[in-house]
Motif scaffolding. Structure first.
Motif, short mmCIF file in Angstrom:
data_model
loop_
_atom_site.label_atom_id
_atom_site.label_comp_id
_atom_site.label_asym_id
_atom_site.label_seq_id
_atom_site.Cartn_x
_atom_site.Cartn_y
_atom_site.Cartn_z
N GLU A 135 0.80 -1.23 0.00
CA GLU A 135 0.00 0.00 0.00
C GLU A 135 0.82 1.27 0.00
O GLU A 135 0.29 2.36 -0.22
N SER B 277 3.71 4.34 -0.49
CA SER B 277 4.06 5.24 -1.58
C SER B 277 5.56 5.23 -1.78
O SER B 277 6.32 4.68 -0.99
N LEU B 278 5.96 5.88 -2.87
CA LEU B 278 7.39 6.13 -3.10
C LEU B 278 7.64 7.56 -2.64
O LEU B 278 6.98 8.49 -3.12
N ILE C 30 8.61 2.16 -0.11
CA ILE C 30 8.82 0.99 -0.96
C ILE C 30 10.34 0.70 -0.93
O ILE C 30 11.13 1.61 -1.18
N SER D 191 9.60 4.35 -10.06
CA SER D 191 8.32 3.65 -10.15
C SER D 191 8.38 2.27 -9.52
O SER D 191 9.46 1.64 -9.43
N TYR D 192 7.23 1.84 -9.07
CA TYR D 192 7.06 0.48 -8.57
C TYR D 192 5.62 0.08 -8.91
O TYR D 192 4.67 0.73 -8.46
N GLU D 193 5.49 -0.96 -9.70
CA GLU D 193 4.17 -1.39 -10.20
C GLU D 193 3.41 -0.18 -10.75
O GLU D 193 3.90 0.49 -11.64
N ASP D 194 2.23 0.11 -10.19
CA ASP D 194 1.45 1.21 -10.77
C ASP D 194 1.76 2.56 -10.12
O ASP D 194 1.11 3.56 -10.39
N ARG D 195 2.73 2.57 -9.22
CA ARG D 195 3.03 3.82 -8.51
C ARG D 195 4.26 4.49 -9.13
O ARG D 195 5.26 3.83 -9.40
N GLN D 196 4.16 5.79 -9.33
CA GLN D 196 5.30 6.51 -9.92
C GLN D 196 5.39 7.91 -9.33
O GLN D 196 4.38 8.58 -9.11
N VAL D 197 6.61 8.34 -9.06
CA VAL D 197 6.85 9.74 -8.66
C VAL D 197 8.00 10.27 -9.50
O VAL D 197 8.83 9.50 -10.02
N GLU E 262 3.39 6.22 6.82
CA GLU E 262 3.36 5.03 5.94
C GLU E 262 4.48 4.06 6.31
O GLU E 262 4.79 3.16 5.55
#
Lengths: 371, 154
Positions: A61, A63-64, A87, A122-128, A366
């Protein structure tokens, strides 16, 4: 005659009583001013302190978190780790839009040539993402640039909306000198740090606390710092102290010894308190090339390195504020300083500070940990 | 008989005056915000603490005030500060007066070695009271601020 006298007595007493009431009413009715903004109560939401998440949950769950939304290296060859975490680093994929300007490996950026580009994590569908750039090929080239370029901040924190309600600091206090006092003024208008308690006073120093020369003022009364923290009844205390000690150029060991004495006193009085040591920020220098090793900013760098080490020894947390205020000379960026002196922060500087505190609090919520 | 009646009337009058005396002695009420508005030409950029800051920093409980206007100089190095408060009762008034005196002492301690020019201004600070109204003035224009406060009651 006797009956008449009785009636007369009764009449007189009744009249006197009436007179006394009406007399008072006419005098004791000063018009009530319609003010009480003062009397209005404010609902204060309290929220539990962020709990530490398990690594698996963080992966599922979390975030980056990057340390910056923008970084500008001064010269080619400089490097910096911009990854804060949550992450696990080894799971994050990094990409530079132009690796010939800025390369990236495991979150560590390196200036390859002059220019600007964008870095993605990025990691899977998460990106910053953050922007990254470099000003000059060499130090000589850099120093020929105008002060408007060189006095800009090297790093910008991730953006967040300070107008969003904040409850991270409802059980926290922040201790400091006139720099923190300035923050209190801006925060008081915006409430951007929620119900944080300020223990700030102009001119205070660690040596002043230790020797009882100048203590903190809480609720209008002067008291020793550890007593003020106890009275504030908070679970966490942020401490940004030292600018007046560094300004006085006390020996480094002496300054650290004073910190230790104060930390011991704070913990003895408040055994359950969680301490976050905040690094000291630089000051602006009009002629930076004239700075000597014992000038304020080089001393502050050394001071902060000692603070970081000391916090680690104590098992305390450390929030490194300094990098977010530095310009390309290692001074307080002109963007953030007040007009009347070179040490205190203007509104942008205070907003910057509040964004950093909120961002790191969100990171902790987190499962991230401060150093 | 006449003597008795005179005595009764005298006692009643005394009682009525005594009863009023124990109540608020103020005869004039003022709007402190309006008084402060009159100070604008003397004020640098000021900030107005919220309730939490009033309590944690100055020790002032908003519920002790019927009305208040408190302004502190937004430039941390300047000592300018104004309090205009109507206290809710005598106990609050006494506490607020003590807080105002403590505030001046605190500002003196702060500025003595840190900002000597401001120390001179704080030395001339004044705390004024009128009934349950209290004013604290720290300003280079303390005399003008005092005059404005006093004029409000006339």
């Amino acid at each position: 005659m006797h009956r008449v006298e009785k009636r007369l007595w009764a009449f007189l007493l009744a009249a006197a009583t009436l007179l006394s009431f009406t007399g008072c009413a006419s005098e004791a009715a000063p018009a009530q001013q319609a003010v009480p903004a003062a009397a209005e109560t404010q609902s204060t939401a309290t929220e539990a302190a962020p709990a530490t998440e398990e690594t698996e949950s963080a992966i599922a769950e979390g975030s980056l978190f990057l340390k910056v939304s923008s970084i500008t290296f001064s010269v080619v060859g400089e490097s910096e780790d911009v990854y804060l975490g949550v992450i696990p680093r080894e799971l994050v994929t990094w990409e530079s839009e132009n690796p010939e300007i800025i390369s990236v490996e495991d979150g560590v950026l390196t200036a390859v040539s002059v220019g600007t580009t964008v870095i993605h994590a990025s990691y899977e569908d998460r990106q910053v993402s953050c922007t990254a750039g470099c000003l000059a090929q060499t130090r000589e080239e850099l120093e020929k640039m105008g002060n408007d370029i060189l006095s800009a901040p090297k790093r910008l924190p991730p953006e967040l909306d300070l107008e969003e309600p904040c409850t991270w600091f409802d059980n926290a206090a922040i201790v400091g000198d006139s720099i923190t006092y300035g923050l209190m003024q801006y925060e008081s208008g915006s409430n951007a740090l929620g119900d944080i308690t300020f223990l700030a006073r102009g001119g205070v120093s660690m040596i002043g606390f230790v020797q009882g020369i100048k203590n903190i003022v809480f609720q209008g009364r002067e008291m020793e710092l550890e007593d003020a923290i106890e009275k504030a009844a908070v679970e966490r205390v942020y401490i940004l102290m030292g600018s007046n000690d560094v300004m006085a150029k006390y020996p480094m060991d002496f300054m650290m010894e004073n910190w230790r004495i104060m930390l011991d006193r704070i913990v003895e009085k408040n055994p359950d308190i969680e301490v976050v040591v905040i690094s000291s920020i630089p000051k602006y220098e009009k002629y930076p090339h004239l700075q000597k090793p014992d000038s304020y900013n080089p001393l502050t760098v050394e001071y902060n390195a000692n603070l970081r080490q000391m916090a680690k020894e104590y098992g305390f947390l450390f929030l490194d504020l300094n990098p977010y205020y530095e310009d390309h000379w290692g001074r307080l960026s002109l963007t953030y300083k007040v007009d009347i002196d070179n040490t205190h922060l203007n509104k942008l500087g205070c907003d910057n500070w509040m964004k950093i505190m909120r961002y790191y609090a969100q990171y902790e919520s987190e499962g991230g940990t401060l150093e | 008989m006449k003597k008795i009646i005179c005595a009764i009337i005298a006692i009643c009058l005394m009682l009525s005056l005594a009863a009023c005396g124990s109540q608020d002695q103020q005869e004039v009420s003022i709007d402190v915000a309006a008084v402060y508005e009159g100070y604008q030409e003397y004020m640098p950029e000021m900030f107005y603490p919220d309730e939490a800051t009033l309590l944690n920093f100055l020790g002032i409980r908003a519920e002790d005030c019927v009305q208040y206007k408190i302004a502190i100089c937004a430039e941390g190095l300047r000592a300018d500060e104004v309090w205009l408060i109507e206290a809710k009762d005598d106990a609050a008034m006494q506490n607020l007066t003590e807080l105002a005196q403590a505030r001046i002492q605190s500002k003196l301690d702060e500025t003595e070695s840190y900002a000597p020019d401001q120390f001179l201004i704080v030395q001339k600070a004044e705390v004024l009271t009128n009934g349950r109204y209290l004013a604290l003035f720290i300003s280079p224009d303390v005399e003008a601020l005092k005059a404005g406060f006093e004029a409000a009651f006339q």
